[in-house]
Design a protein around this motif. Sequence first.
Motif, PDB file in Angstrom:
ATOM      1  N   GLN A 101       5.614  30.116  -6.522  1.00  0.00           N
ATOM      2  CA  GLN A 101       6.199  29.149  -5.680  1.00  0.00           C
ATOM      3  C   GLN A 101       5.320  29.118  -4.725  1.00  0.00           C
ATOM      4  N   ALA A 102       4.621  30.045  -4.220  1.00  0.00           N
ATOM      5  CA  ALA A 102       3.693  30.122  -2.866  1.00  0.00           C
ATOM      6  C   ALA A 102       2.313  29.208  -3.155  1.00  0.00           C
ATOM      7  N   GLN A 103       2.068  29.532  -4.513  1.00  0.00           N
ATOM      8  CA  GLN A 103       0.757  28.790  -4.766  1.00  0.00           C
ATOM      9  C   GLN A 103       1.044  27.081  -4.757  1.00  0.00           C
ATOM     10  N   ARG A 104       2.284  26.771  -5.421  1.00  0.00           N
ATOM     11  CA  ARG A 104       2.699  25.433  -5.644  1.00  0.00           C
ATOM     12  C   ARG A 104       2.651  24.897  -4.087  1.00  0.00           C
ATOM     13  N   ALA A 105       3.471  25.573  -3.109  1.00  0.00           N
ATOM     14  CA  ALA A 105       3.607  25.358  -1.684  1.00  0.00           C
ATOM     15  C   ALA A 105       2.234  24.818  -1.149  1.00  0.00           C
ATOM     16  N   ARG A 106       1.111  25.808  -1.318  1.00  0.00           N
ATOM     17  CA  ARG A 106      -0.375  25.559  -0.782  1.00  0.00           C
ATOM     18  C   ARG A 106      -0.965  24.444  -1.605  1.00  0.00           C
ATOM     19  N   GLU A 107      -0.959  24.412  -2.743  1.00  0.00           N
ATOM     20  CA  GLU A 107      -1.673  23.359  -3.420  1.00  0.00           C
ATOM     21  C   GLU A 107      -0.911  22.056  -3.957  1.00  0.00           C
ATOM     22  N   GLY A 108       0.440  21.993  -4.105  1.00  0.00           N
ATOM     23  CA  GLY A 108       1.021  21.037  -4.133  1.00  0.00           C
ATOM     24  C   GLY A 108       1.663  20.917  -5.648  1.00  0.00           C
ATOM     25  N   ALA A 109       2.773  20.121  -5.690  1.00  0.00           N
ATOM     26  CA  ALA A 109       3.600  20.005  -6.929  1.00  0.00           C
ATOM     27  C   ALA A 109       2.687  19.204  -8.061  1.00  0.00           C
ATOM     28  N   LEU A 110       3.185  19.163  -9.450  1.00  0.00           N
ATOM     29  CA  LEU A 110       2.572  18.650 -10.373  1.00  0.00           C
ATOM     30  C   LEU A 110       3.567  17.648 -10.888  1.00  0.00           C
ATOM     31  N   PRO A 111       3.562  16.303 -10.663  1.00  0.00           N
ATOM     32  CA  PRO A 111       4.504  15.474 -10.849  1.00  0.00           C
ATOM     33  C   PRO A 111       4.717  15.479 -12.381  1.00  0.00           C
ATOM     34  N   GLY A 112       5.995  15.446 -12.831  1.00  0.00           N
ATOM     35  CA  GLY A 112       6.251  15.665 -14.381  1.00  0.00           C
ATOM     36  C   GLY A 112       6.355  16.858 -15.085  1.00  0.00           C
ATOM     37  N   ALA A 113       5.809  17.982 -14.341  1.00  0.00           N
ATOM     38  CA  ALA A 113       5.832  19.292 -14.934  1.00  0.00           C
ATOM     39  C   ALA A 113       7.179  20.066 -14.657  1.00  0.00           C
ATOM     40  N   LEU A 114       7.604  20.731 -15.699  1.00  0.00           N
ATOM     41  CA  LEU A 114       8.808  21.634 -15.475  1.00  0.00           C
ATOM     42  C   LEU A 114       8.032  22.833 -14.677  1.00  0.00           C
ATOM     43  N   VAL A 115       8.835  23.410 -13.763  1.00  0.00           N
ATOM     44  CA  VAL A 115       8.568  24.640 -13.214  1.00  0.00           C
ATOM     45  C   VAL A 115       9.128  25.781 -13.710  1.00  0.00           C
ATOM     46  N   ILE A 116       8.285  26.469 -14.436  1.00  0.00           N
ATOM     47  CA  ILE A 116       8.679  27.857 -15.025  1.00  0.00           C
ATOM     48  C   ILE A 116       7.797  28.993 -14.588  1.00  0.00           C
ATOM     49  N   GLU A 117       8.136  29.827 -13.641  1.00  0.00           N
ATOM     50  CA  GLU A 117       7.271  30.810 -13.456  1.00  0.00           C
ATOM     51  C   GLU A 117       6.800  31.662 -14.411  1.00  0.00           C
ATOM     52  N   ARG A 118       5.841  32.376 -14.461  1.00  0.00           N
ATOM     53  CA  ARG A 118       4.901  33.059 -15.756  1.00  0.00           C
ATOM     54  C   ARG A 118       6.166  34.161 -16.205  1.00  0.00           C
ATOM     55  N   ASN A 119       6.716  34.893 -15.354  1.00  0.00           N
ATOM     56  CA  ASN A 119       7.525  36.131 -15.552  1.00  0.00           C
ATOM     57  C   ASN A 119       8.775  35.805 -16.409  1.00  0.00           C
ATOM     58  N   VAL A 120       9.021  34.429 -16.582  1.00  0.00           N
ATOM     59  CA  VAL A 120      10.284  34.125 -17.521  1.00  0.00           C
ATOM     60  C   VAL A 120       9.743  33.150 -18.617  1.00  0.00           C
ATOM     61  N   LEU A 121       8.636  32.820 -18.728  1.00  0.00           N
ATOM     62  CA  LEU A 121       8.081  31.771 -19.529  1.00  0.00           C
ATOM     63  C   LEU A 121       8.646  31.781 -21.091  1.00  0.00           C
ATOM     64  N   GLU A 122       8.282  33.033 -21.655  1.00  0.00           N
ATOM     65  CA  GLU A 122       8.886  33.242 -23.060  1.00  0.00           C
ATOM     66  C   GLU A 122      10.282  32.994 -23.266  1.00  0.00           C
ATOM     67  N   TRP A 123      11.077  33.326 -22.323  1.00  0.00           N
ATOM     68  CA  TRP A 123      12.514  33.269 -22.678  1.00  0.00           C
ATOM     69  C   TRP A 123      12.997  32.166 -22.422  1.00  0.00           C
ATOM     70  N   ARG A 124      12.452  31.267 -21.558  1.00  0.00           N
ATOM     71  CA  ARG A 124      12.783  29.861 -21.289  1.00  0.00           C
ATOM     72  C   ARG A 124      12.548  28.659 -22.443  1.00  0.00           C
ATOM     73  N   LEU A 125      11.194  29.163 -23.130  1.00  0.00           N
ATOM     74  CA  LEU A 125      10.560  28.151 -24.047  1.00  0.00           C
ATOM     75  C   LEU A 125      11.063  28.664 -25.472  1.00  0.00           C
ATOM     76  N   ASP A 126      11.479  29.864 -25.825  1.00  0.00           N
ATOM     77  CA  ASP A 126      11.731  30.164 -27.187  1.00  0.00           C
ATOM     78  C   ASP A 126      13.041  29.548 -27.758  1.00  0.00           C
ATOM     79  N   PRO A 127      13.042  28.808 -28.664  1.00  0.00           N
ATOM     80  CA  PRO A 127      14.098  28.121 -29.170  1.00  0.00           C
ATOM     81  C   PRO A 127      15.357  29.042 -29.374  1.00  0.00           C
ATOM     82  N   SER A 128      15.006  30.484 -29.729  1.00  0.00           N
ATOM     83  CA  SER A 128      16.018  31.344 -30.180  1.00  0.00           C
ATOM     84  C   SER A 128      16.600  32.114 -29.031  1.00  0.00           C
TER      85      SER A 128
END
Length: 140
Positions: A38-65
């Motif tokens: 979040q701090a980096q997104r606040a500094r650099e800006g949002a990426l329109p159209g992108a889902l925001v899923i921070e690295r620490n939960v990425l695998e849990w959010r994208l694994d279909p199982s």
Amino acid sequence: MTIDQMLQNARARLRRLQAHEYPAALERGAVPVDIRPQAQRAREGALPGALVIERNVLEWRLDPSSSARIALATDHEVEWVVVCSEGYTSSLAAAALQELGLRNATDLEGGYRGLEAAGLLHAGIRVPHFAREVASLATL
């Protein structure tokens, strides 16, 4: 093994996208995932159209199982484009997704800053999930 070797091994398994390939990937249905904190997104800006899923939960959010998956994580065929600030952490994350069987996962060379330099930050405003979100906000 060093981090440089780990990064090299991760990238050897990926077909990384160049910034100029990003709009075409979105047109064919690729889903951009912004893993910057979040701090980096606040500094650099949002990426329109992108889902925001921070690295620490990425695998849990994208694994279909996973019981913690997001609705778009329907199967192992989804083309996820992982984006970080400069394209380093995203390579490691995309390789981890491939280890889960998400064989179409990749990342973006140069990351957010590469898209910014190429003038392509707004390529995602036509992504279907982004359009739905904008439409739902307009009704509030």
